[in-house]
Design an enzyme around this catalytic site. Structure first.
Site, PDB file in Angstrom:
ATOM      1  N   LYS A 127       0.849  -1.206   0.000  1.00 41.99           N
ATOM      2  CA  LYS A 127       0.000   0.000   0.000  1.00 41.99           C
ATOM      3  C   LYS A 127       0.878   1.247   0.000  1.00 41.99           C
ATOM      4  CE  LYS A 127      -3.777  -2.328   2.432  1.00 41.99           C
ATOM      5  NZ  LYS A 127      -4.599  -2.367   3.675  1.00 41.99           N
ATOM      6  N   THR A 128       1.611   1.411  -1.079  1.00 44.70           N
ATOM      7  CA  THR A 128       2.538   2.525  -1.203  1.00 44.70           C
ATOM      8  C   THR A 128       1.932   3.626  -2.076  1.00 44.70           C
ATOM      9  OG1 THR A 128       3.563   1.353  -3.059  1.00 44.70           O
ATOM     10  CG2 THR A 128       4.596   1.097  -0.906  1.00 44.70           C
TER      11      THR A 128
END
Length: 292
Positions: free
Chosen positions: A142-143
């Site tokens: 989840k960047t």
């Protein structure tokens, strides 16, 4: 022992990412740069909040692309301790005035965010070790789009685990994969045919029964997702007894503060998105008239 140089991990074309940031910030005329011109100047880079310094290679690359030089007074991964002061001089940047200002905001944005991720992740690692748990404190995928390289790099500087870097790095079969494939067993078998022996397969499990099916199907890692701490420990213990070789990951509902509640001898990995919703560190760059 010599400290690890995580810059050596960066891919051959990583500086192209930096050039892209600069193109985004100056797509046309730089009128402010025109105003100050090319007069040689010296600027001090100040840290104005405590935490872990991270992002040195990216700051260096920004200013290098702008024709400036950076001299660091603090090292990558070091802790910024203001000790009651309002700011700490961490680097000196030299170059033509317009080029210092051309790179200023891009460098500061990158440094503040990398340091924010590293500070948050380092706190989680420190909490885990203080509690006696030596497993992997890991990030997630989840960047921020376009900023993954920096955020994953920051996890490493902090002493955390990057988890998988991208979709090609490891196979992760989540609920949507399972529902679409029809069953955990079928999904794992099909994934193994394509991934071969060299790529690990992880399966997300919402119940102990799903975890046992995944392990029996040949998953290398079982993620116990959104379990309460007590239930997680019971499920992890049963999975380990039945499948000692399988790695157990805890995920969902985990914070830096409660991470140790999920730790046990049967849990190998605890993951959280340290690069999502993090506090940034405050830095500023100030030209010092008359400095050399």
């Amino acid at each position: 022992m010599e400290a690890d140089c995580f810059e050596d991990l960066l891919p051959p074309e990583w500086k192209a990412v930096v050039h892209g940031w600069l193109r985004e910030d100056t797509p046309a005329f730089d009128v402010g740069g025109f105003v100050v011109g090319n007069k040689p100047e010296v600027a001090h880079l100040y840290a104005k909040s405590p935490g872990m310094l991270c992002g040195v290679p990216f700051v260096n690359a920004v200013f290098e692309a702008c024709g400036c030089e950076v001299e660091w007074l603090a090292s990558e991964g070091s802790m910024i301790d203001l000790s009651g002061e309002k700011k700490l001089h961490v680097a000196t940047v030299r170059g033509p005035a317009r080029k210092l200002l051309l790179g200023e905001r891009t460098a500061l944005n990158t440094l503040s965010r990398a340091s924010g991720v590293a500070t948050r992740a380092a706190t989680a690692v420190r909490n885990a070790r203080a509690a006696g748990w030596m497993g992997a404190v890991a990030g997630t995928r989840k960047t921020t789009p376009g900023f993954r390289l920096v955020e994953k790099y920051a996890l490493l500087v902090a002493g955390a685990d990057t988890h998988r870097y991208d979709l090609s790095h490891m196979v992760m079969l989540k609920d949507n994969h399972i529902w679409s494939a029809g069953s955990i067993t079928h999904a794992v078998a099909k994934a193994r045919r394509a991934a071969g022996f060299s790529t690990k397969i992880e399966v997300e499990a919402g119940t102990l029964e799903e975890g046992l099916e995944a392990a029996a199907a040949g998953a290398d890692i079982v993620m116990l997702d959104n379990f309460e701490p007590a239930a997680l420990k019971v499920a992890a213990a049963q999975l380990k007894r039945a499948h000692p070789h399988v790695l157990i990951e805890a995920s969902g509902g985990i914070t830096v503060e409660n991470l140790t509640e999920f730790a046990s001898a049967d849990v190998d990995i605890i993951s959280k998105s340290y690069h999502q919703g993090y506090d940034v560190l405050d830095f500023s760059l100030k030209i010092m008239p008359g400095a050399k």
